[in-house]
Design a protein around this motif. Structure first.
Motif, PDB file in Angstrom:
ATOM      1  N   ILE A  18       0.809  -1.231   0.000  1.00  0.00           N
ATOM      2  CA  ILE A  18       0.000   0.000   0.000  1.00  0.00           C
ATOM      3  C   ILE A  18       0.835   1.270   0.000  1.00  0.00           C
ATOM      4  O   ILE A  18       0.288   2.368  -0.027  1.00  0.00           O
ATOM      5  N   LYS A  23      -1.378   4.755  -3.817  1.00  0.00           N
ATOM      6  CA  LYS A  23      -2.085   3.487  -3.651  1.00  0.00           C
ATOM      7  C   LYS A  23      -3.207   3.533  -2.615  1.00  0.00           C
ATOM      8  O   LYS A  23      -4.293   3.009  -2.855  1.00  0.00           O
ATOM      9  N   LEU A  27      -7.132   2.835  -3.406  1.00  0.00           N
ATOM     10  CA  LEU A  27      -7.920   1.858  -2.660  1.00  0.00           C
ATOM     11  C   LEU A  27      -9.143   2.498  -2.020  1.00  0.00           C
ATOM     12  O   LEU A  27     -10.239   1.912  -2.007  1.00  0.00           O
ATOM     13  N   LEU A  60      -1.204  -3.153  -7.761  1.00  0.00           N
ATOM     14  CA  LEU A  60      -2.314  -3.578  -6.904  1.00  0.00           C
ATOM     15  C   LEU A  60      -3.002  -4.815  -7.467  1.00  0.00           C
ATOM     16  O   LEU A  60      -3.427  -5.695  -6.709  1.00  0.00           O
ATOM     17  N   GLY A  86      -8.689  -7.434  -1.304  1.00  0.00           N
ATOM     18  CA  GLY A  86      -8.704  -5.982  -1.177  1.00  0.00           C
ATOM     19  C   GLY A  86      -9.722  -5.512  -0.154  1.00  0.00           C
ATOM     20  O   GLY A  86      -9.472  -4.573   0.613  1.00  0.00           O
TER      21      GLY A  86
END
Length: 107
Positions: A18, A23, A27, A60, A86
């Motif tokens: 992350i 990132k 997310l 990712l 995730g």
């Protein structure tokens, strides 16, 4: 992920997945919808380049945190969403988010 780090520390591994400027924001955006298209992500990430967004999404996806679905249409359509892994990551980040909110109120 081709460049997965070798570590015995789970937190270091999570930080690798992350880490970086974009990132966590990617997310977060993906956690707010069932799926998001590339251009919508780019609009929500002020200042990110196409190259950096593509690189971050590929990392990712490689980490099994984000799912990429490409539809063979004209024009082509690509959608991104969180994988089950995730979603678990988002759940793990909720306490950190709460801590951050509480700390920011004190500043």
């Amino acid at each position: 992920m081709n460049n997965i780090i070798k570590t015995d520390c789970p937190l270091e591994y999570a930080s690798f997945i992350i880490g970086g400027k974009w990132k966590l924001r990617i997310l977060w955006i993906l956690s707010q919808a069932d799926y998001v298209r590339f251009n919508a992500l780019k609009r929500d990430l002020d200042g990110i380049t196409d190259l950096m967004l593509t690189k971050s999404l590929k990392e990712l996806v490689s980490a099994d945190v984000v799912k990429r679905v490409q539809y063979n249409e004209i024009p082509p359509r690509v959608e991104y969403s969180l994988t089950e892994n995730g979603l678990k990551l988002i759940e793990a980040l909720v306490p950190i988010n709460k801590w951050s909110e509480e700390t920011l109120k004190k500043i």
